[in-house]
Design a protein around this motif. Structure first.
Motif, PDB file in Angstrom:
ATOM      1  N   UNK A  63       0.795  -1.221   0.000  1.00  0.00           N
ATOM      2  CA  UNK A  63       0.000   0.000   0.000  1.00  0.00           C
ATOM      3  C   UNK A  63       0.822   1.263   0.000  1.00  0.00           C
ATOM      4  N   UNK A  64       2.139   1.146  -0.190  1.00  0.00           N
ATOM      5  CA  UNK A  64       3.010   2.314  -0.188  1.00  0.00           C
ATOM      6  C   UNK A  64       3.991   2.217  -1.354  1.00  0.00           C
ATOM      7  N   UNK A  65       4.185   3.333  -2.039  1.00  0.00           N
ATOM      8  CA  UNK A  65       5.136   3.399  -3.145  1.00  0.00           C
ATOM      9  C   UNK A  65       6.036   4.609  -2.945  1.00  0.00           C
ATOM     10  N   UNK A  66       7.207   4.557  -3.543  1.00  0.00           N
ATOM     11  CA  UNK A  66       8.175   5.654  -3.456  1.00  0.00           C
ATOM     12  C   UNK A  66       8.370   6.228  -4.850  1.00  0.00           C
ATOM     13  N   UNK A  67       8.056   7.503  -5.019  1.00  0.00           N
ATOM     14  CA  UNK A  67       8.282   8.201  -6.282  1.00  0.00           C
ATOM     15  C   UNK A  67       9.519   9.077  -6.099  1.00  0.00           C
ATOM     16  N   UNK A  78      12.129  12.915  -3.139  1.00  0.00           N
ATOM     17  CA  UNK A  78      11.526  11.620  -2.838  1.00  0.00           C
ATOM     18  C   UNK A  78      10.173  11.833  -2.178  1.00  0.00           C
ATOM     19  N   UNK A  79       9.177  11.140  -2.699  1.00  0.00           N
ATOM     20  CA  UNK A  79       7.803  11.275  -2.219  1.00  0.00           C
ATOM     21  C   UNK A  79       7.235   9.893  -1.957  1.00  0.00           C
ATOM     22  N   UNK A  80       6.571   9.745  -0.825  1.00  0.00           N
ATOM     23  CA  UNK A  80       5.869   8.511  -0.516  1.00  0.00           C
ATOM     24  C   UNK A  80       4.426   8.654  -0.990  1.00  0.00           C
ATOM     25  N   UNK A  87      -8.203   6.298  -1.203  1.00  0.00           N
ATOM     26  CA  UNK A  87      -7.533   7.514  -1.642  1.00  0.00           C
ATOM     27  C   UNK A  87      -6.024   7.325  -1.595  1.00  0.00           C
ATOM     28  N   UNK A  88      -5.325   8.150  -2.350  1.00  0.00           N
ATOM     29  CA  UNK A  88      -3.866   8.143  -2.377  1.00  0.00           C
ATOM     30  C   UNK A  88      -3.366   9.441  -1.772  1.00  0.00           C
ATOM     31  N   UNK A  89      -2.397   9.330  -0.876  1.00  0.00           N
ATOM     32  CA  UNK A  89      -1.856  10.484  -0.158  1.00  0.00           C
ATOM     33  C   UNK A  89      -0.376  10.632  -0.503  1.00  0.00           C
TER      34      UNK A  89
END
Length: 138
Positions: A63-67, A78-80, A87-89
């Protein structure tokens, strides 16, 4: 009804102006992107959204990705991207620069990233709506 509602709202804002100012403290890119039930494959949707502007996507946890924006104009950002309910936060993890840091640039890139994600969700909602319409018609 409209005659009553407008003065009531104005009175509420006039009586408590501090709460109206402090209620919206999020940056525009921090507002969650609602996914509804339209997006079935979130990792693929995120991959399409982030690659539009040279971001890279990694899976961090369930449920978590790193952009990550690597060395773009000297910046590394870097954004989580976390999935919470439907929803996506976006959460800024770090930002580095080889030059003088310009937070306005970083904010504009994050807003653009959020918009790209929202665009992909909108496309998924549109496609689902067309599928339902065709299904009902035929």
């Amino acid at each position: 009804m409209k005659r009553i509602l407008l003065p009531l709202l104005l009175n509420l804002l006039w009586l408590n102006p501090a709460s109206a100012e402090t209620e919206y403290q999020l940056q525009r890119w921090q507002n969650p992107v609602p996914t509804g039930g339209y997006v079935q494959d979130i990792p693929a949707m995120l991959q399409r959204a982030v690659t539009r502007d040279s971001w890279e996507l990694e899976t961090a946890a369930d449920g978590t990705w790193l952009a990550r924006l690597n060395n773009y104009k000297g910046y590394t950002v870097e954004v989580e991207v976390a999935r919470q309910a439907q929803e996506l936060q976006l959460n800024l993890l770090s930002s580095r620069c080889d030059c003088k840091m310009d937070q306005a640039k970083i904010d504009s890139w994050l807003i653009r990233l959020r918009r790209n994600i929202a665009l992909e969700v909108t496309k998924a909602a549109r496609d689902e709506s067309l599928r339902q319409k065709l299904k009902a018609k035929y």
